[in-house]
Motif scaffolding. Structure first.
Motif, mmCIF file in Angstrom:
data_model
loop_
_atom_site.group_PDB
_atom_site.id
_atom_site.type_symbol
_atom_site.label_atom_id
_atom_site.label_comp_id
_atom_site.label_asym_id
_atom_site.label_seq_id
_atom_site.Cartn_x
_atom_site.Cartn_y
_atom_site.Cartn_z
ATOM 1 N N PHE A 40 0.842 -1.192 0.000
ATOM 2 C CA PHE A 40 0.000 0.000 0.000
ATOM 3 C C PHE A 40 0.879 1.245 0.000
ATOM 4 C CE2 PHE A 40 0.622 -1.089 4.435
ATOM 5 C CZ PHE A 40 0.781 0.124 5.098
ATOM 6 N N THR A 41 0.267 2.362 -0.353
ATOM 7 C CA THR A 41 0.965 3.638 -0.398
ATOM 8 C C THR A 41 0.751 4.377 0.910
ATOM 9 O OG1 THR A 41 0.633 3.768 -2.779
ATOM 10 C CG2 THR A 41 1.138 5.837 -1.650
ATOM 11 N N VAL A 42 1.823 4.981 1.403
ATOM 12 C CA VAL A 42 1.769 5.774 2.629
ATOM 13 C C VAL A 42 2.057 7.222 2.232
ATOM 14 C CG1 VAL A 42 2.747 6.104 4.927
ATOM 15 C CG2 VAL A 42 2.597 3.800 3.952
ATOM 16 N N ARG A 43 1.158 8.122 2.620
ATOM 17 C CA ARG A 43 1.307 9.533 2.244
ATOM 18 C C ARG A 43 1.259 10.431 3.468
ATOM 19 N NH1 ARG A 43 -2.907 8.720 -2.238
ATOM 20 N NH2 ARG A 43 -1.619 8.068 -3.975
ATOM 21 N N LYS A 44 2.080 11.469 3.397
ATOM 22 C CA LYS A 44 2.080 12.490 4.456
ATOM 23 C C LYS A 44 1.098 13.573 4.056
ATOM 24 C CE LYS A 44 6.086 14.008 5.954
ATOM 25 N NZ LYS A 44 7.336 14.788 6.092
ATOM 26 N N GLU A 45 0.218 13.934 4.987
ATOM 27 C CA GLU A 45 -0.750 14.998 4.730
ATOM 28 C C GLU A 45 -0.620 16.044 5.827
ATOM 29 O OE1 GLU A 45 -4.663 13.421 4.127
ATOM 30 O OE2 GLU A 45 -3.941 11.904 2.715
ATOM 31 N N GLN A 46 -0.701 17.282 5.415
ATOM 32 C CA GLN A 46 -0.581 18.394 6.357
ATOM 33 C C GLN A 46 -1.844 18.491 7.204
ATOM 34 O OE1 GLN A 46 2.218 20.205 6.717
ATOM 35 N NE2 GLN A 46 1.303 21.183 8.465
ATOM 36 N N TRP A 55 0.330 10.813 8.722
ATOM 37 C CA TRP A 55 0.501 9.812 7.684
ATOM 38 C C TRP A 55 -0.753 8.971 7.543
ATOM 39 C CZ3 TRP A 55 4.896 9.529 4.684
ATOM 40 C CH2 TRP A 55 5.970 10.328 5.092
ATOM 41 N N TYR A 56 -1.079 8.649 6.275
ATOM 42 C CA TYR A 56 -2.242 7.823 5.959
ATOM 43 C C TYR A 56 -1.816 6.720 5.007
ATOM 44 C CZ TYR A 56 -5.240 11.412 7.959
ATOM 45 O OH TYR A 56 -5.843 12.290 8.819
ATOM 46 N N GLY A 57 -2.467 5.576 5.129
ATOM 47 C CA GLY A 57 -2.239 4.469 4.217
ATOM 48 C C GLY A 57 -3.366 4.402 3.204
ATOM 49 N N TYR A 58 -3.023 4.115 1.950
ATOM 50 C CA TYR A 58 -3.998 4.022 0.864
ATOM 51 C C TYR A 58 -3.781 2.722 0.087
ATOM 52 C CZ TYR A 58 -4.788 9.060 1.327
ATOM 53 O OH TYR A 58 -5.108 10.315 1.788
ATOM 54 N N PHE A 68 -6.646 4.864 5.433
ATOM 55 C CA PHE A 68 -6.603 4.547 6.855
ATOM 56 C C PHE A 68 -5.566 5.425 7.536
ATOM 57 C CE2 PHE A 68 -6.552 2.135 10.692
ATOM 58 C CZ PHE A 68 -7.787 1.521 10.722
ATOM 59 N N TYR A 69 -5.950 6.035 8.642
ATOM 60 C CA TYR A 69 -5.046 6.894 9.406
ATOM 61 C C TYR A 69 -3.950 6.060 10.053
ATOM 62 C CZ TYR A 69 -3.411 9.945 13.168
ATOM 63 O OH TYR A 69 -2.637 10.678 14.016
ATOM 64 N N ILE A 70 -2.713 6.488 9.880
ATOM 65 C CA ILE A 70 -1.581 5.796 10.502
ATOM 66 C C ILE A 70 -1.111 6.546 11.745
ATOM 67 C CG2 ILE A 70 0.812 5.063 10.206
ATOM 68 C CD1 ILE A 70 0.170 4.672 7.216
ATOM 69 N N HIS A 80 3.335 -1.531 13.241
ATOM 70 C CA HIS A 80 2.147 -0.715 12.982
ATOM 71 C C HIS A 80 1.786 -0.735 11.492
ATOM 72 C CE1 HIS A 80 -0.967 2.075 14.037
ATOM 73 N NE2 HIS A 80 -0.478 3.048 13.281
ATOM 74 N N LEU A 81 2.787 -0.664 10.622
ATOM 75 C CA LEU A 81 2.515 -0.704 9.184
ATOM 76 C C LEU A 81 1.957 -2.065 8.770
ATOM 77 C CD1 LEU A 81 5.623 1.267 7.880
ATOM 78 C CD2 LEU A 81 3.244 2.037 7.866
ATOM 79 N N GLU A 82 2.419 -3.130 9.409
ATOM 80 C CA GLU A 82 1.857 -4.460 9.139
ATOM 81 C C GLU A 82 0.380 -4.496 9.547
ATOM 82 O OE1 GLU A 82 3.294 -7.311 7.742
ATOM 83 O OE2 GLU A 82 4.998 -6.050 7.225
ATOM 84 N N ASP A 83 0.073 -3.873 10.682
ATOM 85 C CA ASP A 83 -1.312 -3.809 11.149
ATOM 86 C C ASP A 83 -2.170 -2.982 10.198
ATOM 87 O OD1 ASP A 83 -3.386 -4.314 13.133
ATOM 88 O OD2 ASP A 83 -3.203 -2.175 13.607
ATOM 89 N N ILE A 84 -1.630 -1.886 9.699
ATOM 90 C CA ILE A 84 -2.366 -1.037 8.755
ATOM 91 C C ILE A 84 -2.660 -1.820 7.478
ATOM 92 C CG2 ILE A 84 -2.234 1.039 7.303
ATOM 93 C CD1 ILE A 84 -2.720 1.583 10.323
ATOM 94 N N ALA A 85 -1.711 -2.633 7.009
ATOM 95 C CA ALA A 85 -1.937 -3.451 5.811
ATOM 96 C C ALA A 85 -3.137 -4.373 6.026
ATOM 97 C CB ALA A 85 -0.687 -4.271 5.487
ATOM 98 N N ARG A 86 -3.217 -4.987 7.195
ATOM 99 C CA ARG A 86 -4.339 -5.877 7.511
ATOM 100 C C ARG A 86 -5.643 -5.082 7.571
ATOM 101 N NH1 ARG A 86 -7.029 -6.589 11.786
ATOM 102 N NH2 ARG A 86 -5.577 -5.479 13.143
ATOM 103 N N ARG A 87 -5.606 -3.918 8.192
ATOM 104 C CA ARG A 87 -6.810 -3.106 8.328
ATOM 105 C C ARG A 87 -7.312 -2.582 6.978
ATOM 106 N NH1 ARG A 87 -6.825 0.239 13.841
ATOM 107 N NH2 ARG A 87 -6.093 -1.398 15.217
ATOM 108 N N LEU A 88 -6.386 -2.247 6.089
ATOM 109 C CA LEU A 88 -6.795 -1.817 4.747
ATOM 110 C C LEU A 88 -7.485 -2.959 4.010
ATOM 111 C CD1 LEU A 88 -3.730 0.345 3.688
ATOM 112 C CD2 LEU A 88 -6.096 1.134 3.845
#
Length: 130
Positions: A40-46, A55-58, A68-70, A80-88
């Motif tokens: 997945f892509t991780v992006r920084k948002e202001q 940071w958000y995962g897409y 998903f909010y990281i 945490h990134l592994e968990d975000i992958a599962r949640r996405l």
């Protein structure tokens, strides 16, 4: 400088401090989970009103986008990134199952519209070649 493997990937467990320094200038990156989850892509948002960056995962699948909010840079750990992958994955499964089913009548109506557009296109093309 963060060391990368032959594929240009960064191993974030090598040096946490260098990883955090790299994140200071990064705007996005692609995370490839160690488990069976998809990348997945991780992006920084202001943040709003000039607050800190978050940071958000897409991940996009079947035309559906899940976000998903990281958290902050401190939250960008492997676990945490592994968990975000599962949640996405879970979120996309939910989005797909929540889609409103299309009735046969709606399908037939769309097929008639497509046929009419095709007919009009043939007429237009005939005029162009004449």
């Amino acid at each position: 400088m963060i060391t990368t493997n032959k594929f240009g990937c960064i191993d974030i467990t090598d040096d946490w401090k260098k990883w955090q320094q790299w994140l200071d200038t990064a705007k996005s990156f692609r995370y490839i989970p160690k488990k069976s989850e998809k990348a997945f892509t991780v992006r920084k948002e202001q943040g709003s009103k000039g607050k800190a960056s978050y940071w958000y995962g897409y991940r996009k699948q079947g035309g559906k986008l899940a976000k998903f909010y990281i958290g902050t840079e401190q939250d960008l750990t492997v676990s945490h990134l592994e968990d975000i992958a599962r949640r996405l994955t879970e979120k996309l499964q939910t989005i797909v199952t929540e889609q409103v089913p299309v009735t046969n009548g709606e399908v037939e109506k769309l097929q008639r519209e497509i046929e009419e557009f095709q007919r009009q296109l043939q007429i237009a093309l005939g005029k162009l070649t004449a």
